[in-house]
Design an enzyme around this catalytic site. Structure first.
Site, mmCIF file in Angstrom:
data_model
loop_
_atom_site.group_PDB
_atom_site.id
_atom_site.type_symbol
_atom_site.label_atom_id
_atom_site.label_comp_id
_atom_site.label_asym_id
_atom_site.label_seq_id
_atom_site.Cartn_x
_atom_site.Cartn_y
_atom_site.Cartn_z
ATOM 1 N N ARG A 50 43.970 -66.481 23.947
ATOM 2 C CA ARG A 50 42.635 -65.906 24.061
ATOM 3 C C ARG A 50 42.201 -65.997 25.520
ATOM 4 N NH1 ARG A 50 39.477 -68.784 18.958
ATOM 5 N NH2 ARG A 50 40.921 -68.110 17.308
ATOM 6 N N ASP A 52 38.505 -65.749 28.016
ATOM 7 C CA ASP A 52 37.050 -65.653 28.039
ATOM 8 C C ASP A 52 36.605 -64.362 28.709
ATOM 9 O OD1 ASP A 52 36.694 -68.170 26.879
ATOM 10 O OD2 ASP A 52 36.774 -69.182 28.828
ATOM 11 N N TYR A 111 49.277 -69.552 33.788
ATOM 12 C CA TYR A 111 48.066 -68.980 34.385
ATOM 13 C C TYR A 111 48.124 -69.163 35.900
ATOM 14 C CZ TYR A 111 45.595 -68.929 29.837
ATOM 15 O OH TYR A 111 45.207 -68.696 28.542
ATOM 16 N N ARG A 198 40.065 -73.653 33.875
ATOM 17 C CA ARG A 198 38.877 -73.492 34.714
ATOM 18 C C ARG A 198 38.247 -74.837 35.056
ATOM 19 N NH1 ARG A 198 35.218 -69.524 31.486
ATOM 20 N NH2 ARG A 198 33.737 -70.208 33.085
#
Length: 250
Positions: A50, A52, A111, A198
């Site tokens: 998923r 954001d 990522y 993050r």
């Protein structure tokens, strides 16, 4: 039914995230509607992860099941035609076995987080990197980051809304490097908690600014307390890069 694996690239700006949301547009909704337009069949897309609102992807993997016969290239071309003008593209498409699952078969996720570290305002990169004006010490950030590599309780770096059953995760890699005005953080793990990348980046930035000692990152981790988090980096610098599956190169 034939299962097609899709590799997606998308600009997350303007989307509420990858997963369908009741309160705004999502990448999943756009892809499912495009596939249904092509095939005339209801479509459900399953993705490797998923994202954001505002988070981007370079190589998100997903799959859809289709009853009609399609050559993968033709399906990709037709779906891309119907995705326009949304900033989403299918960059690869292939037939996979029925037991291959974009999420549950995935054994690794990667990522990158991009920071534009300069005084001047962003123009081309606005919405695609975190703009940090204060100089960052990327070497100090990298040294501090190594305290997070390995198996840990990442409660401090976990969103209060995270749905994972456990805060325990094994972080395989967390590297920080600088090229010119850009600082890049690369993170690899089998899976991540909600906001984990993050949150780690935000605290690393505090180290880079000199507002945190290098050791404070390890101390925040050991606290196992979201209240110990220093900063949650904004979504626009984050990119889902790659999903890895058994039999594929890492």
């Amino acid at each position: 039914m034939t299962r097609f694996a899709l590799t997606l690239e998308f600009d997350g700006t303007g989307f509420m995230g990858l997963q369908r949301q009741a309160h705004g547009p999502s990448v999943q909704q756009c892809v499912e509607e495009a596939v249904q337009s092509v095939t005339g069949e209801p479509a459900i897309m399953h993705a490797a992860g998923r994202t954001d609102a505002g988070v981007h992807a370079i190589g998100m993997r997903a799959h859809v099941d289709i009853a009609k016969e399609f050559a993968p290239f033709r399906l990709m071309e037709a779906v891309n035609a119907r995705l326009r003008p949304a900033r989403i593209a299918v960059i690869a498409c292939e037939v996979v076995p029925d037991d291959w699952h974009a999420r549950f078969s995935c054994i690794g996720r990667s990522y990158i987080y991009r920071i534009a570290n300069r005084r001047a305002p962003l123009t081309l990169e606005r919405g695609h990197a975190w703009h940090v004006h204060q100089p960052l010490d990327a070497e100090a950030m990298h040294r501090a980051a190594q305290a997070l590599v390995g198996l840990h309780d990442f409660t401090t770096f976990r969103s209060a809304h995270c749905q994972s059953a456990s805060p325990l995760k094994t972080l395989d890699r967390l590297d920080v490097s600088r090229t010119g005005d850009h600082v890049q953080i690369e993170a690899e793990a089998r899976s991540f908690l909600h906001h984990q990348v993050r949150s780690m980046v935000g605290c690393l930035a505090l180290v880079g600014m000199g507002r945190w000692r290098e050791q404070q990152l390890a101390e925040a981790l050991e606290a196992k307390d979201r209240g110990a988090l220093g900063l949650n980096a904004p979504p626009e610098g984050l990119y889902f890069v790659k999903a890895t599956y058994p039999g594929e190169a890492a």
